[in-house]
Design a protein around this motif. Structure first.
Motif, PDB file in Angstrom:
ATOM      1  N   UNK A 111       0.808  -1.215   0.000  1.00 28.04           N
ATOM      2  CA  UNK A 111       0.000   0.000   0.000  1.00 28.04           C
ATOM      3  C   UNK A 111       0.844   1.269   0.000  1.00 28.04           C
ATOM      4  N   UNK A 112       1.988   1.240   0.667  1.00 24.11           N
ATOM      5  CA  UNK A 112       2.836   2.434   0.700  1.00 24.11           C
ATOM      6  C   UNK A 112       3.271   2.828  -0.707  1.00 24.11           C
ATOM      7  N   UNK A 113       3.706   1.851  -1.492  1.00 21.66           N
ATOM      8  CA  UNK A 113       4.088   2.133  -2.874  1.00 21.66           C
ATOM      9  C   UNK A 113       2.881   2.575  -3.690  1.00 21.66           C
ATOM     10  N   UNK A 114       1.722   1.958  -3.440  1.00 24.06           N
ATOM     11  CA  UNK A 114       0.503   2.355  -4.152  1.00 24.06           C
ATOM     12  C   UNK A 114       0.189   3.833  -3.923  1.00 24.06           C
ATOM     13  N   UNK A 115       0.259   4.250  -2.675  1.00 22.50           N
ATOM     14  CA  UNK A 115      -0.040   5.643  -2.340  1.00 22.50           C
ATOM     15  C   UNK A 115       1.003   6.594  -2.908  1.00 22.50           C
ATOM     16  N   UNK A 116       2.284   6.241  -2.754  1.00 23.37           N
ATOM     17  CA  UNK A 116       3.360   7.105  -3.247  1.00 23.37           C
ATOM     18  C   UNK A 116       3.265   7.275  -4.762  1.00 23.37           C
ATOM     19  N   UNK A 117       3.017   6.182  -5.480  1.00 26.81           N
ATOM     20  CA  UNK A 117       2.904   6.247  -6.940  1.00 26.81           C
ATOM     21  C   UNK A 117       1.705   7.081  -7.339  1.00 26.81           C
ATOM     22  N   UNK A 118       0.560   6.829  -6.721  1.00 25.97           N
ATOM     23  CA  UNK A 118      -0.670   7.547  -7.079  1.00 25.97           C
ATOM     24  C   UNK A 118      -0.527   9.038  -6.841  1.00 25.97           C
ATOM     25  N   UNK A 119       0.027   9.417  -5.708  1.00 29.30           N
ATOM     26  CA  UNK A 119       0.194  10.837  -5.410  1.00 29.30           C
ATOM     27  C   UNK A 119       1.159  11.501  -6.380  1.00 29.30           C
ATOM     28  N   UNK A 120       2.231  10.806  -6.736  1.00 31.16           N
ATOM     29  CA  UNK A 120       3.167  11.360  -7.709  1.00 31.16           C
ATOM     30  C   UNK A 120       2.569  11.415  -9.107  1.00 31.16           C
ATOM     31  N   UNK A 121       1.635  10.515  -9.410  1.00 27.23           N
ATOM     32  CA  UNK A 121       0.964  10.543 -10.703  1.00 27.23           C
ATOM     33  C   UNK A 121       0.011  11.721 -10.818  1.00 27.23           C
ATOM     34  N   UNK A 122      -0.638  12.081  -9.715  1.00 24.45           N
ATOM     35  CA  UNK A 122      -1.686  13.102  -9.750  1.00 24.45           C
ATOM     36  C   UNK A 122      -1.189  14.518  -9.488  1.00 24.45           C
ATOM     37  N   UNK A 265      -9.945   3.423 -11.796  1.00 27.89           N
ATOM     38  CA  UNK A 265     -11.285   3.125 -12.290  1.00 27.89           C
ATOM     39  C   UNK A 265     -11.451   3.627 -13.725  1.00 27.89           C
ATOM     40  N   UNK A 266     -12.042   2.815 -14.608  1.00 30.59           N
ATOM     41  CA  UNK A 266     -12.263   3.265 -15.982  1.00 30.59           C
ATOM     42  C   UNK A 266     -13.230   4.434 -16.077  1.00 30.59           C
ATOM     43  N   UNK A 267     -13.928   4.736 -14.959  1.00 28.50           N
ATOM     44  CA  UNK A 267     -14.842   5.878 -14.940  1.00 28.50           C
ATOM     45  C   UNK A 267     -14.114   7.203 -14.725  1.00 28.50           C
ATOM     46  N   UNK A 268     -12.843   7.145 -14.333  1.00 31.47           N
ATOM     47  CA  UNK A 268     -12.065   8.360 -14.101  1.00 31.47           C
ATOM     48  C   UNK A 268     -11.958   9.163 -15.404  1.00 31.47           C
ATOM     49  N   UNK A 269     -12.083  10.476 -15.292  1.00 27.50           N
ATOM     50  CA  UNK A 269     -11.912  11.335 -16.459  1.00 27.50           C
ATOM     51  C   UNK A 269     -10.512  11.131 -17.034  1.00 27.50           C
ATOM     52  N   UNK A 270     -10.446  10.843 -18.329  1.00 30.53           N
ATOM     53  CA  UNK A 270      -9.178  10.565 -19.015  1.00 30.53           C
ATOM     54  C   UNK A 270      -8.385   9.486 -18.271  1.00 30.53           C
ATOM     55  N   UNK A 271      -9.050   8.372 -18.030  1.00 33.01           N
ATOM     56  CA  UNK A 271      -8.446   7.299 -17.239  1.00 33.01           C
ATOM     57  C   UNK A 271      -7.170   6.757 -17.873  1.00 33.01           C
ATOM     58  N   UNK A 272      -7.084   6.769 -19.207  1.00 31.29           N
ATOM     59  CA  UNK A 272      -5.873   6.262 -19.872  1.00 31.29           C
ATOM     60  C   UNK A 272      -4.676   7.160 -19.571  1.00 31.29           C
ATOM     61  N   UNK A 274      -4.397   9.010 -16.849  1.00 33.43           N
ATOM     62  CA  UNK A 274      -4.098   8.801 -15.435  1.00 33.43           C
ATOM     63  C   UNK A 274      -3.302   7.509 -15.259  1.00 33.43           C
ATOM     64  N   UNK A 275      -3.720   6.453 -15.953  1.00 31.60           N
ATOM     65  CA  UNK A 275      -2.989   5.184 -15.838  1.00 31.60           C
ATOM     66  C   UNK A 275      -1.561   5.337 -16.371  1.00 31.60           C
ATOM     67  N   UNK A 276      -1.406   6.076 -17.461  1.00 34.65           N
ATOM     68  CA  UNK A 276      -0.059   6.328 -17.987  1.00 34.65           C
ATOM     69  C   UNK A 276       0.784   7.086 -16.966  1.00 34.65           C
TER      70      UNK A 276
END
Length: 398
Positions: A111-122, A265-272, A274-276
């Protein structure tokens, strides 16, 4: 070289020098165990699962290690093996009303890596991220490391749901995301569907007002650890712009193996995009190719969960005894923590006093909610039984 001058990252040096309060107490417990014996230290500090890893996981690991037909220890794709991501996505589809696919999943080192990656992505410099007290202290570290500003919404100490009046005061044009943790660490409280619905309404309102999404980052390492029929709302079913950060550390007692995932989530605006960005943040941080053996074991056992009955036994034993002794405790529907109000009003001094009896509790100040203590009951039940007279002695001595 005479009196060399070094110029390093002082923030990193400080974080490395001053461990979290939880880790400091855990290390203190190890030191005391060497002096007085492990059996004489009542350590309720760390959320280290005591329930055995399910047999199906251990059997998969054993079979995989002995399988000479493929390189089980080799690299996978950076975002995780396709079969593992497909298995996770199917499990999400089977359980929830969300059309998850393999390419919405990024497998992580917990989870720590999940959070760190997500925050750096956003996040960009100057963005803001909100969390609700009480919260896991490392949230602030992860948010600041991503270049964003951390804001804590004060705790609703009546029900430990969400103080919506404080939330609306905290939301600003620069707010990029809100972190939701349910079941909660440290309170064990599960956010109700009514709470989640109201939260989504508020975030939707301000997303439209500021003309940009305010994301929910749903931190879910304790999703499966619930008791007495409690239900944990799956936030992507309620709010489109949701990113889930999950860990198998608690649900499968695999804390030391560091395996989890991010679900965009595929419902996220411009999910592709965000995933990138998630893939790019993983690359930037060096969080690529999570432990391969664990990926394959997870892929073979979708929906597998450890036996949580022991945690329920521990919760009931500890909660009933402590409330009988005069402690005031938040009743936990999930996770494996008891949030106990300090009888003196000061959690730091009370926890220091308890140390005299080798009773190790975590003061709540670093969780953004002063005056409480976190008691981790993911321990051997016998230790709880032996510790109960100490809890009573401590409260009778103040």
């Amino acid at each position: 070289m005479e009196n060399p001058s070094i110029n390093i990252n002082e923030n990193s040096c400080q974080l490395g020098t001053e461990r979290s309060v939880i880790r400091e107490i855990f290390e203190y417990g190890n030191m005391r165990a060497e002096k007085v014996g492990r059996e004489n230290v009542f350590d309720f500090s760390l959320g280290n699962p005591a329930v055995p890893t399910p047999d199906c996981i251990n059997q998969s690991i054993t079979r995989l290690v002995n399988d000479k037909s493929f390189n089980v220890h080799g690299y996978t794709s950076a975002q995780g093996a396709y079969d593992a991501r497909s298995s996770i996505a199917k499990n999400i589809r089977d359980r929830f009303a969300v059309n998850a696919q393999a390419d919405d999943i990024y497998i992580t080192c917990g989870a720590a890596a999940s959070l760190a990656i997500t925050l750096n992505a956003l996040c960009n410099p100057g963005d803001g991220v909100i969390a609700f007290a009480p919260y896991f202290p490392e949230y602030k570290v992860f948010v600041n490391a991503a270049g964003a500003e951390f804001t804590a919404v004060s705790a609703d100490t009546e029900h430990f749901q969400i103080d919506f009046a404080s939330l609306e005061k905290a939301i600003a044009p620069q707010t990029k995301a809100v972190i939701v943790n349910s079941p909660n660490n440290p309170s064990g409280v599960v956010l109700t569907e009514q709470t989640i619905t109201r939260l989504c309404e508020i975030l939707d309102k301000y997303s439209k007002q500021y003309n940009h999404p305010i994301y929910i980052i749903s931190d879910e390492p304790y999703r499966e650890l619930v008791y007495d029929g409690a239900s944990v709302p799956y936030i992507p079913e309620f709010y489109a712009d949701t990113i889930v950060c999950y860990s198998y550390s608690k649900s499968l007692s695999l804390a030391g193996e560091r395996i989890g995932y991010i679900f965009v989530s595929p419902k996220v605006v411009e999910s592709r995009r965000i995933y990138a960005a998630v893939c790019g943040a993983g690359r930037k941080l060096g969080y690529v190719c999570a432990p391969a053996l664990m990926q394959y074991a997870i892929a073979e056992n979708p929906g597998c969960v450890c036996d949580t009955e022991q945690y329920k036994i521990n919760r009931d034993l500890l909660y009933n005894a402590l409330t009988e002794y005069g402690y005031s405790c938040v009743y936990p529907d999930g996770a494996f923590y008891l949030f106990v109000k300090s009888p003196t009003g000061d959690s730091v001094s009370f926890c220091e006093f308890a140390k005299k009896y080798d009773l190790l509790l975590v003061p709540s100040d670093s969780f953004g909610c002063k005056g409480y203590m976190r008691v981790s009951y993911c321990v051997d039940t016998d230790m709880i039984r032996r510790a109960l007279p100490i809890f009573k002695k401590v409260i009778d001595s103040i």
